[in-house]
Write a protein that holds these residues in place. Structure first.
Motif, mmCIF file in Angstrom:
data_model
loop_
_atom_site.group_PDB
_atom_site.id
_atom_site.type_symbol
_atom_site.label_atom_id
_atom_site.label_comp_id
_atom_site.label_asym_id
_atom_site.label_seq_id
_atom_site.Cartn_x
_atom_site.Cartn_y
_atom_site.Cartn_z
ATOM 1 N N ALA A 73 -0.305 0.325 -6.395
ATOM 2 C CA ALA A 73 0.130 1.458 -5.582
ATOM 3 C C ALA A 73 -0.990 2.041 -4.737
ATOM 4 O O ALA A 73 -0.762 2.941 -3.954
ATOM 5 C CB ALA A 73 0.720 2.539 -6.481
ATOM 6 N N CYS A 74 -2.210 1.542 -4.916
ATOM 7 C CA CYS A 74 -3.345 2.097 -4.170
ATOM 8 C C CYS A 74 -3.552 1.293 -2.894
ATOM 9 O O CYS A 74 -3.719 0.083 -2.943
ATOM 10 C CB CYS A 74 -4.607 2.035 -5.020
ATOM 11 N N ILE A 75 -3.563 1.971 -1.738
ATOM 12 C CA ILE A 75 -3.756 1.219 -0.496
ATOM 13 C C ILE A 75 -5.200 0.742 -0.356
ATOM 14 O O ILE A 75 -5.490 -0.116 0.462
ATOM 15 C CB ILE A 75 -3.314 2.028 0.739
ATOM 16 N N ARG A 78 -6.656 -0.780 -2.783
ATOM 17 C CA ARG A 78 -6.694 -1.868 -3.761
ATOM 18 C C ARG A 78 -7.564 -1.553 -4.974
ATOM 19 O O ARG A 78 -8.271 -2.393 -5.504
ATOM 20 C CB ARG A 78 -7.149 -3.169 -3.091
ATOM 21 N N MET A 79 -7.495 -0.284 -5.415
ATOM 22 C CA MET A 79 -8.193 0.084 -6.645
ATOM 23 C C MET A 79 -7.484 -0.496 -7.864
ATOM 24 O O MET A 79 -8.074 -0.569 -8.931
ATOM 25 C CB MET A 79 -8.195 1.603 -6.814
ATOM 26 N N ASP A 80 -6.218 -0.808 -7.719
ATOM 27 C CA ASP A 80 -5.427 -1.174 -8.903
ATOM 28 C C ASP A 80 -4.788 -2.560 -8.811
ATOM 29 O O ASP A 80 -3.580 -2.687 -8.647
ATOM 30 C CB ASP A 80 -4.368 -0.102 -9.198
ATOM 31 N N ASN A 98 2.174 4.456 -10.239
ATOM 32 C CA ASN A 98 1.833 5.697 -9.534
ATOM 33 C C ASN A 98 0.328 5.823 -9.481
ATOM 34 O O ASN A 98 -0.361 5.492 -10.453
ATOM 35 C CB ASN A 98 2.417 6.912 -10.266
ATOM 36 N N HIS A 99 -0.176 6.331 -8.381
ATOM 37 C CA HIS A 99 -1.624 6.341 -8.192
ATOM 38 C C HIS A 99 -2.037 7.590 -7.404
ATOM 39 O O HIS A 99 -1.544 7.825 -6.314
ATOM 40 C CB HIS A 99 -2.003 5.075 -7.426
ATOM 41 N N TRP A 100 -2.927 8.363 -8.006
ATOM 42 C CA TRP A 100 -3.459 9.537 -7.323
ATOM 43 C C TRP A 100 -4.967 9.365 -7.161
ATOM 44 O O TRP A 100 -5.643 8.991 -8.134
ATOM 45 C CB TRP A 100 -3.222 10.800 -8.150
ATOM 46 N N MET A 101 -5.489 9.621 -5.999
ATOM 47 C CA MET A 101 -6.942 9.587 -5.848
ATOM 48 C C MET A 101 -7.393 10.703 -4.924
ATOM 49 O O MET A 101 -6.624 11.201 -4.097
ATOM 50 C CB MET A 101 -7.409 8.229 -5.343
ATOM 51 N N ASP A 102 -8.650 11.099 -5.090
ATOM 52 C CA ASP A 102 -9.189 12.137 -4.208
ATOM 53 C C ASP A 102 -10.708 12.049 -4.177
ATOM 54 O O ASP A 102 -11.315 11.238 -4.877
ATOM 55 C CB ASP A 102 -8.718 13.530 -4.661
HETATM 56 CU CU LIG Z 1 -6.836 4.384 -4.976
#
Ligand SMILES: [Cu+2]
Length: 726
Positions: free
Chosen positions: A181-183, A185-187, A364-368
């Motif tokens: 879900a991470c654009i 590509r963290m996941d 689901n993926h949240w990043m900041d």
């Molecule tokens: Cu991410």
């Protein structure tokens, strides 16, 4: 102080407790068997026989013979050997009376690297067998020559196979598509599976295996554990510690069977602080915390039918990504499936087995970047950018295996739908700059259907052929009106929906020069689809080159023609395997500067486009030899050279020449190993398409061991990077 630092960069240990152990002895009847090559009828030396879902098993001798003590009830055995397709076989009571039973394995023809998780002593003869530190799923692929990783954090590494990554490599869980879900590509999909979830991992290099998907770089299939009917109720726990990142971890696995129902559950937890890269250098902001649980219930419907329900949940939070602009605050995956398996006993009838799985998963993926100093960075200065991404996938995968005399046909139906969403806010720290909202992925719907056939047949006494064909149909559309408006602004007011339809073909031939030496030739003409981000992404920051990327609905599939020549030779004393490959890519998908948008110093734009062509050539070689009683030595090396012909420069993210050498000493209750790993400097770098640096070579030494304290307790320990090299 130096010594202390040195030690804190390297030590690890793990303690495993299993209670109670498999009690095979009660009312035991030994199963006698011999493992043969299905085509030549020759015996297969050193095959591994394991009761599925357990650590219990044995190895065949050099004549292919084995004896295994089993309880009277249900038994499923997995029989595997290097160069052959593993088989799971249902053992009935009448197979245990007297005469040895013949088990036949089919030559895999394709070059498949199989890493078995349980019973880790079994495949010692395979140089890529992973018997060492199994902290994470990545550790299982770590020794396979030709497999590398892009490491952006302390975990969730992205697999690279022969220099190919991202949309070029297919990673599936039991054949299921799980879309990150991470654009950024963290996941990668492999991040959502833990070692205790897995029975084994299969890795195919190149585009030769088409049963799991159409891709051009390779396939990783993470095959999860199923409940077993062969064990008493059991609980197994493991705790581990690793000093390099002060990693603390724990695992619990439990299972029980009653009548026709069996349950297996697992839970694990890991927490890590900042990682020390060696030479006393710590990487700030590289810690993470994560848990994972999985539950499986299997019900035997009758002698041939089984139904399994599975649920896997994985949560990672506070994950630092030192390489990227942001950190992941929370990454969640929920993966559920229902599987029906049907197996005919041994010999009669053309249809041998069938498996159908329906599945549903969400990521689901949240990043900041709230933890980062946004005042002092070259890109997006003075801007906080919380981002959110989500995917939802539902699918069906069905496989049917047929036997026609010595020939074998596998048919696969693979269908799924994925909805993806991604957005971000840009909150300026300066009063006079307005907040901005960006839709990176505006409800992209991908529907995909494929049929694949895999046919293997003997062509003469010494020659086996395998033919794979696959046809894919994929439709994709943007469902969010705002995203449609944005993309139409760039691409004109046409309909953004696209349909791709294309075919793939691969053929492999294996020639037995003599009973121990086999030559392999594989050819493929395959394609991979653009990812949903490559088609419809908007304002996606690419950490490799520092550009913001726009998707391109008009991309053509990336097509590859490839060839591999391999040789394998296995004797009782040594084994060697070597491959050379060439891969010619047309319509290579890369980011090129976007004529529709102007660059400035902070915002630089690129758009995904089909470049003319690129090519990769390389080799892998591995060898293992028994040098004295209990002592064995294993070595591997791999190299890939990639060239982008459009820009006449090396391709980016290509791993350098690397090698491993290990010496191992094995006794029934302990083993010890010393291993060295090395890489040459990478001087072939992409300077115009990415902003790559020349990387230095390295040489590190690891030492590891394991000791069985009692029947049900063992301890594993080691020092990674003994000389603390950066
Ligand atoms: Cu991410």
């Amino acid at each position: 102080m130096k010594t202390l630092k040195h030690l804190t960069a390297a030590l690890f240990a793990a303690l495993t407790l299993a209670l109670p152990h498999l009690s095979a002895a009660q009312d035991a009847q030994p199963l006698k068997g011999v493992v043969l090559d299905d085509l030549s009828g020759q015996s297969i030396p050193l095959a591994t026989i394991i009761v599925t879902g357990t650590q219990y098993g044995t190895a065949a001798d050099y004549e292919g013979q084995f004896e295994l003590v089993l309880r009277p009830e249900h038994h499923m055995l997995r029989i595997s050997a290097v160069g052959y397709t593993s088989r799971i076989i249902h053992i009935t009571p009448d197979m245990r009376q007297g005469e040895p039973v013949t088990f036949r394995l089919e030559p895999s023809v394709l070059n498949v690297d199989e890493v078995v998780v349980s019973g880790d002593r079994a495949l010692v003869d395979d140089p890529s067998a992973s018997s060492h530190n199994q902290n994470a799923t990545e550790d299982l692929m770590d020794r396979i020559p030709g497999a590398d990783f892009i490491q952006r954090a302390n975990f969730a590494w992205e697999p690279v196979i022969r220099g190919m990554n991202g949309g070029q490599v297919g990673v599936v869980i039991d054949g299921m598509k799980v879309v990150g879900a991470c654009i950024d590509r963290m996941d990668p999909t492999s991040a959502y599976v833990e070692v205790e979830n897995l029975e084994r991992l299969e890795l195919t290099k190149g585009g030769f295996d088409l049963s799991m998907g159409s891709q051009i770089g390779g396939t990783v299939n993470l095959m999860t554990q199923r409940p077993s009917f062969d064990e008493d109720p059991f609980v197994s726990t493991e705790v581990g510690f690793e000093s390099a990142s002060m990693l603390r971890r724990g695992r619990v696995v439990a299972g029980m069977a009653k009548g026709k129902t069996s349950v297996r559950g697992s839970w694990s937890y890991r927490v890590a602080d900042d990682f020390s890269a060696g030479g006393g250098q710590s990487l700030p902001g590289s810690g993470y915390e994560k848990n994972n649980y999985k539950i499986d219930v299997t019900r035997i419907l009758n002698h041939a039918h089984q139904l399994t329900g599975s649920f896997l949940a994985d949560n990672a939070w506070g994950v630092g990504y030192p390489v990227l602009l942001m950190d992941a605050t929370l990454a969640k995956a929920r993966i559920s499936s229902l599987t029906h398996t049907w197996e005919r006993h041994m010999t009669d009838g053309a249809l041998g087995e069938a498996e159908t799985r329906v599945y549903y998963n969400t990521v689901n993926h949240w990043m900041d970047d709230y933890q980062r100093d946004v005042f002092d960075r070259p890109v997006m200065r003075g801007m906080y950018m919380p981002m959110y991404g989500k995917t939802e996938t539902a699918g069906l995968i069905s496989r049917w295996g047929f036997h026609f005399g010595p020939s074998r046909l596998n048919l696969t139906l693979d269908a799924y739908q994925t909805d993806s969403f991604g957005d971000m806010w840009m909150f300026s720290v300066f009063e006079n700059i307005q907040d901005m909202y960006l839709l990176n992925l505006g409800d992209i719907r991908v529907r995909h259907g494929a049929v694949a056939a895999d046919w293997s047949t003997p062509l003469s006494d010494n020659l086996v052929g395998r033919l794979n064909v696959r046809w894919d149909l994929s439709t994709r559309a943007v469902l969010n009106d705002q995203a449609v408006a944005i993309l139409q602004g760039r691409w004109g007011n046409e309909d953004l929906a696209r349909t791709y339809s294309f075919g793939n073909i691969s053929a492999s031939f294996e020639y037995a020069l003599n009973p121990i030496t086999r030559l392999r030739l594989s050819l493929a003409n395959v394609a991979r689809l653009p990812t949903h981000v490559e088609n419809y992404g908007h304002y996606v920051y690419n950490y490799v080159d520092g550009f913001f990327y726009t998707g391109n609905p008009n991309l053509k599939p990336e097509r590859s023609s490839q060839m591999e020549i391999g040789i394998e030779r296995w004797t009782s004393r040594y084994g060697v395997s070597a491959s050379v490959f060439g891969n010619w890519i047309r319509d290579y998908i890369v980011g090129l500067s976007d004529a529709g948008l102007s660059d400035n110093e902070i915002y630089r734009f690129r758009v995904y486009q089909n470049a003319s062509s690129a090519s990769l050539v390389g080799f892998e070689v591995s060898a293992v030899a028994d040098i004295a009683r209990g002592f064995s030595v294993a070595a591997t090396s791999s190299y890939t050279r990639g060239q982008n012909h459009e820009l006449d420069e090396p391709m980016f993210l290509i791993p350098p020449l690397s090698a491993q050498l290990s010496l191992r000493y094995d006794r029934p209750t302990y083993w010890a190993e010393i291993e060295s790993r090395m890489a040459m400097p990478q001087e072939r770098i992409a300077e115009s398409i990415a902003i790559e640096d020349v990387t230095d070579g390295y040489f590190i030494v690891n030492a590891r061991g394991s000791y069985q304290l009692q029947e049900s307790t063992s301890i594993r320990f080691g020092i990674d990077n003994v000389f603390d090299t950066f």
